[in-house]
Design an enzyme around this catalytic site. Sequence first.
Site, PDB file in Angstrom:
ATOM      1  N   ASP A  68       0.851  -1.194   0.000  1.00 37.98           N
ATOM      2  CA  ASP A  68       0.000   0.000   0.000  1.00 37.98           C
ATOM      3  C   ASP A  68       0.888   1.246   0.000  1.00 37.98           C
ATOM      4  O   ASP A  68       1.741   1.400   0.870  1.00 37.98           O
ATOM      5  CB  ASP A  68      -0.896  -0.017   1.248  1.00 37.98           C
ATOM      6  CG  ASP A  68      -1.942   1.083   1.237  1.00 37.98           C
ATOM      7  OD1 ASP A  68      -3.023   0.869   1.795  1.00 37.98           O
ATOM      8  OD2 ASP A  68      -1.676   2.176   0.696  1.00 37.98           O
ATOM      9  N   GLU A 112      -2.782   0.018  -4.198  1.00 36.81           N
ATOM     10  CA  GLU A 112      -2.820  -1.088  -3.244  1.00 36.81           C
ATOM     11  C   GLU A 112      -3.065  -2.415  -3.951  1.00 36.81           C
ATOM     12  O   GLU A 112      -3.886  -2.487  -4.851  1.00 36.81           O
ATOM     13  CB  GLU A 112      -4.005  -0.791  -2.331  1.00 36.81           C
ATOM     14  CG  GLU A 112      -4.033  -1.456  -1.026  1.00 36.81           C
ATOM     15  CD  GLU A 112      -5.331  -1.069  -0.300  1.00 36.81           C
ATOM     16  OE1 GLU A 112      -5.775  -1.889   0.485  1.00 36.81           O
ATOM     17  OE2 GLU A 112      -5.887   0.012  -0.541  1.00 36.81           O
TER      18      GLU A 112
HETATM   19  P1  TTP Z   1      -5.253   5.103   0.942  1.00 33.21           P
HETATM   20  O1  TTP Z   1      -4.237   4.031   0.661  1.00 33.21           O
HETATM   21  O2  TTP Z   1      -6.393   4.765   1.827  1.00 33.21           O
HETATM   22  O3  TTP Z   1      -4.539   6.352   1.613  1.00 33.21           O
HETATM   23  P2  TTP Z   1      -3.131   6.992   1.306  1.00 33.21           P
HETATM   24  O4  TTP Z   1      -2.325   6.180   0.351  1.00 33.21           O
HETATM   25  O5  TTP Z   1      -3.318   8.412   0.906  1.00 33.21           O
HETATM   26  O6  TTP Z   1      -2.457   7.009   2.726  1.00 33.21           O
HETATM   27  P3  TTP Z   1      -1.889   5.777   3.576  1.00 33.21           P
HETATM   28  O7  TTP Z   1      -0.443   6.074   3.772  1.00 33.21           O
HETATM   29  O8  TTP Z   1      -2.644   5.793   4.845  1.00 33.21           O
HETATM   30  O9  TTP Z   1      -2.122   4.538   2.763  1.00 33.21           O
HETATM   31  O10 TTP Z   1      -5.845   5.651  -0.406  1.00 33.21           O
HETATM   32  C1  TTP Z   1      -5.067   5.762  -1.595  1.00 33.21           C
HETATM   33  C2  TTP Z   1      -5.478   6.995  -2.368  1.00 33.21           C
HETATM   34  O11 TTP Z   1      -6.860   6.930  -2.705  1.00 33.21           O
HETATM   35  C3  TTP Z   1      -5.286   8.282  -1.608  1.00 33.21           C
HETATM   36  O12 TTP Z   1      -3.971   8.799  -1.742  1.00 33.21           O
HETATM   37  C4  TTP Z   1      -6.338   9.166  -2.190  1.00 33.21           C
HETATM   38  C5  TTP Z   1      -7.437   8.228  -2.627  1.00 33.21           C
HETATM   39  N1  TTP Z   1      -8.555   8.277  -1.652  1.00 33.21           N
HETATM   40  C6  TTP Z   1      -9.601   9.152  -1.894  1.00 33.21           C
HETATM   41  O13 TTP Z   1      -9.637   9.843  -2.909  1.00 33.21           O
HETATM   42  N2  TTP Z   1     -10.613   9.219  -0.961  1.00 33.21           N
HETATM   43  C7  TTP Z   1     -10.630   8.476   0.186  1.00 33.21           C
HETATM   44  O14 TTP Z   1     -11.562   8.581   1.011  1.00 33.21           O
HETATM   45  C8  TTP Z   1      -9.534   7.571   0.407  1.00 33.21           C
HETATM   46  C9  TTP Z   1      -9.493   6.735   1.660  1.00 33.21           C
HETATM   47  C10 TTP Z   1      -8.523   7.518  -0.532  1.00 33.21           C
HETATM   48 MG    MG Z   2      -2.153   4.090   0.585  1.00 32.82          MG
END
Ligand code: TTP
Ligand code: MG
Length: 365
Positions: free
Chosen positions: A11, A107
Amino acid sequence: MEPVRKIIHIDMDAFYASVEIRDNPRLRGLPVIVGGDPHSRGVVSTCSYEARAYGVHSGMASSRAVRLCPQAIFLRPRFDAYQEASRIIHEIFHDYTDQVEPLSLDEAYLDVTENFHGIPYAMWIAREIKRRIQIETGGLTASAGISYNMFLAKIASDMRKPDGFFVIRPHQAEQFLETLPVGKFYGIGRVTEAALLADGIKTGLDLKRLDRQELKRRFGKSGDYYYDLVRGIEYRQVNSHREPKSLGTECTFPEDITDLHKLKETLRMQSDEVAKDLERQGLAGRTVTIKVKYHDFKVVTRSHTFGNYTSSSSLIGETACGLLPATEAGIIPVRLVGVTVSGFPQKKIPEIDVRQLEFDFGDDF
Ligand code: TTP
Ligand code: MG
């Protein structure tokens, strides 16, 4: 006996924000928020870890995020850049195995039990993938979780974020799960979590104390799944052919709308977008659903199911508009509308091959 599976979950860290920082290094170390307009009811897509320290998180109203962290650098999303980075990381995954199940742009699960290079340890592969991601994306970091099932691998990837690396070995799993908060278990959403907490069920250990009967009462058909899961056993398999169950889009208006013409125009545009998406993925569905969120955040959905599969923009659009009178749109101001198509043809699902777990797996991971 079948070998224990070796699953890696990768991820990316603060994905959209990290791409923005990579492309504008002056932002490094600063609170960066990527999301919709704070003056127009946008929401936060994600933010850098520096912004998270102020309590900002994905899904929060952008206006609130700005109040929490007024010095944050606020950026609109650039999806092309995220898609390109996503393409690179998914290509890297496929250098090791075809058993890749993408969950989103940033992911994926990999089953590396057997892999193209005959690498014996999942940990070696995970380290190499992390290193390659950093080099080949121009500096983005990922977190890796490694275990013998998908649930544990995913939990593991979250343990040491950002730039994390965490292994849960078979003999550690049960103890690890006992201390895990119930909200972290796969499939337990906020509503179920609240119900469990209200009954004093806070951790995996509390969950483990419930017998099958009680788990079935609480989770219905999934009761058996949770019975096994909390004991470290999960039969889900990395599915490289997973297809979406539905495709849809929605948008929040800058101001609440009562004008039915405007709502229908939006639904038609959204239907067009969904139809294009269906076409790109070679899909057609039987059910069209609209979602309407009123100004007071109350949400209703209305659906229509055809006898045949369709991906026609005009048919989806007409159906969506036809469903609107079944809501109170036009009377009650509307904040958001969306269109979704579901009911894709069922492909024959392969029999699940239930594998025995061998718990004395040692350190050979
Ligand atoms: P995530 O993997 O949930 O978050 P992230 O990569 O930004 O942070 P983390 O280090 O905690 O993994 O989501 C991946 C991408 O998807 C994120 O960068 C932006 C998008 N996203 C949205 O647009 N809206 C949302 O509510 C979420 C959870 C993610
Ligand atoms: Mg992420």
